[in-house]
Design a protein around this motif. Structure first.
Motif, short mmCIF file in Angstrom:
data_model
loop_
_atom_site.label_atom_id
_atom_site.label_comp_id
_atom_site.label_asym_id
_atom_site.label_seq_id
_atom_site.Cartn_x
_atom_site.Cartn_y
_atom_site.Cartn_z
N GLU A 156 7.47 40.95 -17.78
CA GLU A 156 7.69 40.60 -19.18
C GLU A 156 7.59 41.86 -20.05
O GLU A 156 7.05 42.88 -19.65
N ASP A 157 8.16 41.75 -21.25
CA ASP A 157 8.14 42.87 -22.18
C ASP A 157 6.71 43.20 -22.60
O ASP A 157 5.79 42.39 -22.48
N GLU A 158 6.55 44.41 -23.10
CA GLU A 158 5.24 44.86 -23.58
C GLU A 158 4.75 43.96 -24.70
O GLU A 158 5.53 43.49 -25.53
N GLY A 159 3.48 43.71 -24.72
CA GLY A 159 2.88 42.87 -25.75
C GLY A 159 2.36 41.56 -25.21
O GLY A 159 1.43 40.98 -25.77
N PHE A 160 2.96 41.07 -24.11
CA PHE A 160 2.49 39.83 -23.50
C PHE A 160 1.30 40.13 -22.58
O PHE A 160 1.28 41.14 -21.86
N ARG A 161 0.31 39.26 -22.61
CA ARG A 161 -0.82 39.34 -21.68
C ARG A 161 -0.80 38.09 -20.82
O ARG A 161 -0.76 36.97 -21.33
N LEU A 162 -0.80 38.29 -19.50
CA LEU A 162 -0.66 37.18 -18.56
C LEU A 162 -1.96 36.94 -17.80
O LEU A 162 -2.52 37.85 -17.20
N LEU A 163 -2.41 35.69 -17.83
CA LEU A 163 -3.57 35.27 -17.05
C LEU A 163 -3.08 34.43 -15.89
O LEU A 163 -2.53 33.34 -16.09
N HIS A 164 -3.24 34.94 -14.67
CA HIS A 164 -2.80 34.20 -13.48
C HIS A 164 -3.75 33.03 -13.24
O HIS A 164 -4.94 33.22 -13.04
N ILE A 165 -3.20 31.80 -13.27
CA ILE A 165 -4.07 30.64 -13.09
C ILE A 165 -3.81 29.89 -11.79
O ILE A 165 -4.53 28.94 -11.47
N GLY A 166 -2.79 30.30 -11.03
CA GLY A 166 -2.57 29.63 -9.74
C GLY A 166 -1.19 29.90 -9.19
O GLY A 166 -0.32 30.47 -9.87
N ASP A 167 -0.99 29.50 -7.93
CA ASP A 167 0.30 29.61 -7.26
C ASP A 167 0.82 28.21 -6.94
O ASP A 167 0.05 27.28 -6.69
N ASP A 168 2.14 28.08 -6.94
CA ASP A 168 2.79 26.79 -6.74
C ASP A 168 3.77 26.91 -5.59
O ASP A 168 4.76 27.66 -5.66
N ALA A 169 3.52 26.20 -4.50
CA ALA A 169 4.37 26.29 -3.30
C ALA A 169 5.77 25.71 -3.57
O ALA A 169 5.94 24.82 -4.41
N ILE A 170 6.75 26.24 -2.85
CA ILE A 170 8.14 25.78 -2.97
C ILE A 170 8.46 24.87 -1.79
O ILE A 170 8.07 25.14 -0.65
N HIS A 171 9.19 23.79 -2.06
CA HIS A 171 9.51 22.80 -1.03
C HIS A 171 11.02 22.56 -0.95
O HIS A 171 11.70 22.56 -1.98
N LEU A 172 11.49 22.36 0.25
CA LEU A 172 12.85 21.90 0.48
C LEU A 172 12.88 20.39 0.30
O LEU A 172 12.08 19.67 0.90
N ILE A 173 13.77 19.91 -0.55
CA ILE A 173 13.88 18.48 -0.83
C ILE A 173 15.16 17.96 -0.17
O ILE A 173 16.26 18.40 -0.50
N SER A 174 14.99 17.04 0.77
CA SER A 174 16.12 16.49 1.51
C SER A 174 15.80 15.05 1.91
O SER A 174 14.76 14.51 1.54
#
Length: 292
Positions: A156-174
């Motif tokens: 992201e551009d300068e000025g934004f502060r990001l707080l990592h709060i978690g990861d989200d797994a990716i799923h194949l939907i079929s």
């Protein structure tokens, strides 16, 4: 000297591209809005709006000033709330934007916990895609943007502060249990936003093919309905499946692929007390996804 009221009027006109709608939002009369615009043009010495058929449109100079006006007005509003919270006049009001999957999972959990611990904090919510949420945050119209980023996404551009709060797994939907990407080299795929499509392409290229995107939707309900109807296959994050899950589709987790969830703020630290409390609640609410 620029007048804050005049800037607020210009920002409203820019949002709606209509004097009538701007007047309705601001609870002004239409002549009052026109008067403020005329005063602002006199103060700046440039033409800011012009007639376009039965309506109006901003000139390039008007659009430039309107963008800055939205940011200035937003910052003033935020400063007012921060000062009030700091001196104890009120517990605070926090404006938060998030996309549908986080707004229907993480945010309600955080709001419930926040209400129990800090009942005086007013939480105002809006549904926005991450790109739009960050733009709104930059303009000072919100205090927190809950966003996601894929592994290869640019910073992201300068000025934004990001707080990592978690990861989200990716799923194949079929429609097949225990499915795999390799089974869908020739299948029709359902894509989403530009970032989501880039991630889909990256996931599929890891198996040596490019997806044939035949349909587009950002709506997790629509995507699953299309998959259930046999129109295509898709990938969805775990939070989307926690928010809505059709019983007639299958989700196969794609090991090694995930998106990162961040709570973004803008400007220099420290955060106002109410914003800090909401950030803590969001981090605590972002629990690992349940078994899908």
């Amino acid at each position: 000297m620029l007048n804050l009221v005049h800037l607020k009027v210009l920002a409203a006109v820019a949002r709606h591209e209509s004097v009538t709608e701007a007047a309705r939002e601001l609870h002004y009369s239409q002549p009052s809005v026109s008067h403020h615009l005329s005063r602002l043009e006199a103060a700046t010495g440039v033409k800011l709006v012009q007639r376009a058929g039965r309506g109006i449109r901003l000139t390039p100079e008007g659009r430039l000033l309107a963008n800055r006006a939205a940011e200035i007005v937003g910052r003033v509003d935020a400063a007012t709330n921060e000062l009030a919270a700091q001196v104890g006049l009120q517990a605070g009001r926090v404006r938060l934007a998030a996309n549908a999957s986080t707004l229907s999972t993480i945010v309600p959990r955080a709001a419930t916990a926040l209400g129990q611990t800090y009942p005086g904090i007013e939480l105002s919510l809006i549904d926005r895609h991450p790109v739009e949420a960050l733009q709104t945050l930059r303009h000072g119209e919100i205090d927190i943007a809950l966003v996601f980023r894929y592994a290869d996404a640019p910073a992201e551009d300068e000025g934004f502060r990001l707080l990592h709060i978690g990861d989200d797994a990716i799923h194949l939907i079929s429609r097949q249990p225990d499915d795999s990407l390799a089974n869908h080299r020739d299948s029709a795929w359902i894509g989403g936003c530009a970032g989501c499509q880039a991630e889909l392409s990256s996931v599929c290229r890891s198996e040596g093919f490019n997806p044939r995107i035949a349909s587009l939707s950002d709506d997790m309900v629509v995507v699953q309905s299309l998959v259930a109807a046999g129109i295509g296959v898709a990938i969805l994050p775990g939070l989307a499946l926690r928010a809505h899950r059709r019983p007639d589709v299958h989700a196969t987790e794609l090991t090694g692929f995930h998106r990162r969830i961040y709570a973004a703020t803008y400007g220099d630290p420290p955060d106002p007390p109410a914003v800090a409390a909401v950030l803590t609640a969001l981090a605590e609410a972002a629990l690992p996804p349940a078994q899908l």
